[in-house]
Motif scaffolding. Sequence first.
Motif, PDB file in Angstrom:
ATOM      1  N   GLY A  89      53.281  34.356  46.152  1.00  0.00           N
ATOM      2  CA  GLY A  89      51.987  34.691  46.761  1.00  0.00           C
ATOM      3  C   GLY A  89      50.840  34.457  45.789  1.00  0.00           C
ATOM      4  O   GLY A  89      51.045  34.302  44.585  1.00  0.00           O
ATOM      5  N   ALA A  90      49.656  34.401  46.328  1.00  0.00           N
ATOM      6  CA  ALA A  90      48.451  34.327  45.485  1.00  0.00           C
ATOM      7  C   ALA A  90      47.295  34.783  46.357  1.00  0.00           C
ATOM      8  O   ALA A  90      47.220  34.418  47.535  1.00  0.00           O
ATOM      9  CB  ALA A  90      48.199  32.913  44.984  1.00  0.00           C
ATOM     10  N   CYS A  91      46.400  35.607  45.803  1.00  0.00           N
ATOM     11  CA  CYS A  91      45.252  36.027  46.607  1.00  0.00           C
ATOM     12  C   CYS A  91      44.289  34.849  46.726  1.00  0.00           C
ATOM     13  O   CYS A  91      44.463  33.817  46.078  1.00  0.00           O
ATOM     14  CB  CYS A  91      44.576  37.245  45.973  1.00  0.00           C
ATOM     15  SG  CYS A  91      43.606  36.838  44.512  1.00  0.00           S
ATOM     16  N   SER A  92      43.259  35.005  47.537  1.00  0.00           N
ATOM     17  CA  SER A  92      42.358  33.869  47.786  1.00  0.00           C
ATOM     18  C   SER A  92      41.669  33.410  46.505  1.00  0.00           C
ATOM     19  O   SER A  92      41.416  32.226  46.299  1.00  0.00           O
ATOM     20  CB  SER A  92      41.332  34.244  48.850  1.00  0.00           C
ATOM     21  OG  SER A  92      40.712  35.460  48.493  1.00  0.00           O
ATOM     22  N   LYS A  93      41.417  34.362  45.615  1.00  0.00           N
ATOM     23  CA  LYS A  93      40.748  33.999  44.361  1.00  0.00           C
ATOM     24  C   LYS A  93      41.671  33.140  43.500  1.00  0.00           C
ATOM     25  O   LYS A  93      41.275  32.101  42.985  1.00  0.00           O
ATOM     26  CB  LYS A  93      40.372  35.290  43.624  1.00  0.00           C
ATOM     27  CG  LYS A  93      39.423  35.081  42.487  1.00  0.00           C
ATOM     28  CD  LYS A  93      38.974  36.430  41.974  1.00  0.00           C
ATOM     29  CE  LYS A  93      38.159  36.299  40.730  1.00  0.00           C
ATOM     30  NZ  LYS A  93      37.727  37.585  40.228  1.00  0.00           N
ATOM     31  N   GLY A  94      42.933  33.609  43.379  1.00  0.00           N
ATOM     32  CA  GLY A  94      43.896  32.846  42.583  1.00  0.00           C
ATOM     33  C   GLY A  94      44.162  31.482  43.203  1.00  0.00           C
ATOM     34  O   GLY A  94      44.263  30.473  42.502  1.00  0.00           O
ATOM     35  N   PRO A 104      44.218  33.209  35.677  1.00  0.00           N
ATOM     36  CA  PRO A 104      43.362  33.825  34.660  1.00  0.00           C
ATOM     37  C   PRO A 104      42.461  34.922  35.200  1.00  0.00           C
ATOM     38  O   PRO A 104      41.690  35.511  34.458  1.00  0.00           O
ATOM     39  CB  PRO A 104      42.506  32.644  34.202  1.00  0.00           C
ATOM     40  CG  PRO A 104      42.334  31.818  35.436  1.00  0.00           C
ATOM     41  CD  PRO A 104      43.613  31.979  36.220  1.00  0.00           C
ATOM     42  N   TYR A 105      42.509  35.207  36.499  1.00  0.00           N
ATOM     43  CA  TYR A 105      41.448  36.012  37.083  1.00  0.00           C
ATOM     44  C   TYR A 105      41.596  37.529  36.999  1.00  0.00           C
ATOM     45  O   TYR A 105      40.617  38.237  36.933  1.00  0.00           O
ATOM     46  CB  TYR A 105      41.242  35.619  38.541  1.00  0.00           C
ATOM     47  CG  TYR A 105      40.616  34.258  38.704  1.00  0.00           C
ATOM     48  CD1 TYR A 105      39.505  33.890  37.955  1.00  0.00           C
ATOM     49  CD2 TYR A 105      41.137  33.353  39.607  1.00  0.00           C
ATOM     50  CE1 TYR A 105      38.941  32.646  38.098  1.00  0.00           C
ATOM     51  CE2 TYR A 105      40.565  32.102  39.765  1.00  0.00           C
ATOM     52  CZ  TYR A 105      39.465  31.761  39.013  1.00  0.00           C
ATOM     53  OH  TYR A 105      38.907  30.544  39.165  1.00  0.00           O
ATOM     54  N   CYS A 106      42.815  38.041  37.117  1.00  0.00           N
ATOM     55  CA  CYS A 106      42.901  39.502  37.026  1.00  0.00           C
ATOM     56  C   CYS A 106      44.175  39.925  36.327  1.00  0.00           C
ATOM     57  O   CYS A 106      45.027  39.105  35.993  1.00  0.00           O
ATOM     58  CB  CYS A 106      42.756  40.170  38.396  1.00  0.00           C
ATOM     59  SG  CYS A 106      44.290  40.418  39.278  1.00  0.00           S
ATOM     60  N   ALA A 107      44.292  41.222  36.132  1.00  0.00           N
ATOM     61  CA  ALA A 107      45.386  41.748  35.318  1.00  0.00           C
ATOM     62  C   ALA A 107      46.741  41.701  36.008  1.00  0.00           C
ATOM     63  O   ALA A 107      47.752  42.019  35.395  1.00  0.00           O
ATOM     64  CB  ALA A 107      45.065  43.177  34.909  1.00  0.00           C
ATOM     65  N   SER A 108      46.797  41.290  37.274  1.00  0.00           N
ATOM     66  CA  SER A 108      48.100  41.205  37.936  1.00  0.00           C
ATOM     67  C   SER A 108      48.977  40.172  37.252  1.00  0.00           C
ATOM     68  O   SER A 108      50.190  40.318  37.187  1.00  0.00           O
ATOM     69  CB  SER A 108      47.941  40.822  39.410  1.00  0.00           C
ATOM     70  OG  SER A 108      47.189  41.795  40.062  1.00  0.00           O
ATOM     71  N   GLY A 109      48.354  39.113  36.765  1.00  0.00           N
ATOM     72  CA  GLY A 109      49.125  38.090  36.041  1.00  0.00           C
ATOM     73  C   GLY A 109      50.035  37.279  36.937  1.00  0.00           C
ATOM     74  O   GLY A 109      51.177  36.979  36.579  1.00  0.00           O
ATOM     75  N   CYS A 110      49.570  36.908  38.112  1.00  0.00           N
ATOM     76  CA  CYS A 110      50.408  36.135  39.034  1.00  0.00           C
ATOM     77  C   CYS A 110      50.745  34.767  38.447  1.00  0.00           C
ATOM     78  O   CYS A 110      49.919  34.135  37.804  1.00  0.00           O
ATOM     79  CB  CYS A 110      49.682  35.923  40.365  1.00  0.00           C
ATOM     80  SG  CYS A 110      49.396  37.452  41.251  1.00  0.00           S
ATOM     81  N   GLY A 111      51.969  34.334  38.719  1.00  0.00           N
ATOM     82  CA  GLY A 111      52.385  33.004  38.278  1.00  0.00           C
ATOM     83  C   GLY A 111      51.939  31.972  39.297  1.00  0.00           C
ATOM     84  O   GLY A 111      52.045  32.177  40.508  1.00  0.00           O
TER      85      GLY A 111
HETATM   86  S1  SF4 Z   1      46.285  35.432  42.185  1.00  0.00           S
HETATM   87 FE1  SF4 Z   1      44.823  37.077  42.639  1.00  0.00          FE
HETATM   88  S2  SF4 Z   1      45.991  38.981  42.313  1.00  0.00           S
HETATM   89 FE2  SF4 Z   1      47.102  37.312  41.280  1.00  0.00          FE
HETATM   90  S3  SF4 Z   1      46.339  37.343  39.136  1.00  0.00           S
HETATM   91 FE3  SF4 Z   1      45.112  35.855  40.296  1.00  0.00          FE
HETATM   92  S4  SF4 Z   1      43.315  37.023  40.968  1.00  0.00           S
HETATM   93 FE4  SF4 Z   1      44.886  38.501  40.381  1.00  0.00          FE
END
Ligand code: SF4
Length: 232
Positions: A112-117, A74-81
């Motif tokens: 992958g997922a960033c630290s926030k995700g 839910p955190y950013c527009a990348s929309g990672c699964g």
């Molecule tokens: S994992 Fe990180 S880059 Fe991906 S949607 Fe979430 S916040 Fe955005």
Amino acid sequence: MVQGAIIFTARKFNKWGKESVVSMKVTRRQFLKVTGATAASFALVDLGFDLQATASAAKELRIKNVTPTPTVCPYCASGCGLVIYAERDANGNFVKLLSVHGDPDNPINQGGACSKGAAMFNLREIYDERTGEQMINPKRVQKPLYRAPGSDKWEEKDWDWMLDRIAEKIKETRDSNFIHKEKLEDGSEIIVNRTERIASIGGSGLDNEECYILSKMMRALGVVYLETQARI
Ligand code: SF4
């Protein structure tokens, strides 16, 4: 065992916990070459330990009663699964959250997922600083909060109250500031049907379809200040 070759079999689990058996055929020469680098394992096998069975049993225990649920960060527009792993009891009832990982099958982030995700786990559960025990995040907001104009306090409200209040305020604001016609430079009038006192800012949790519905609704209301954090 086939003459001159050794067949290895192993139980494999995919991310949904589905089991499959894979087998591999190696020649005696290949087998000796590989096991030469793993003499310790070889010795254990010589002693009668079935390492394959042990590894499979450990794997099975780790995923027992675990259900994976695919979702979108839910955190950013990348929309990672992401895939959320949770333990459930025999009746399928939720017991506890185990982990959140990037979804390897999602074409956007490919696991992958960033630290926030990756920290989405902590939206719901955290570890107690002193005991290390897993617990529900006490800061998690689970009910709508309302702060009256001029007040410095938040009040808990139910969803019906909150949605009625939002609908009332939208109608009141739109009705009192609706622009039906606008004058052009030549003095003629055109119909514009808009309100300039309401703005809409979409959140990053909105996908394409939700953005489409939201923009249709806002246009129908006459909202012209319309923005969103564009999604996939
Ligand atoms: S994992 Fe990180 S880059 Fe991906 S949607 Fe979430 S916040 Fe955005």
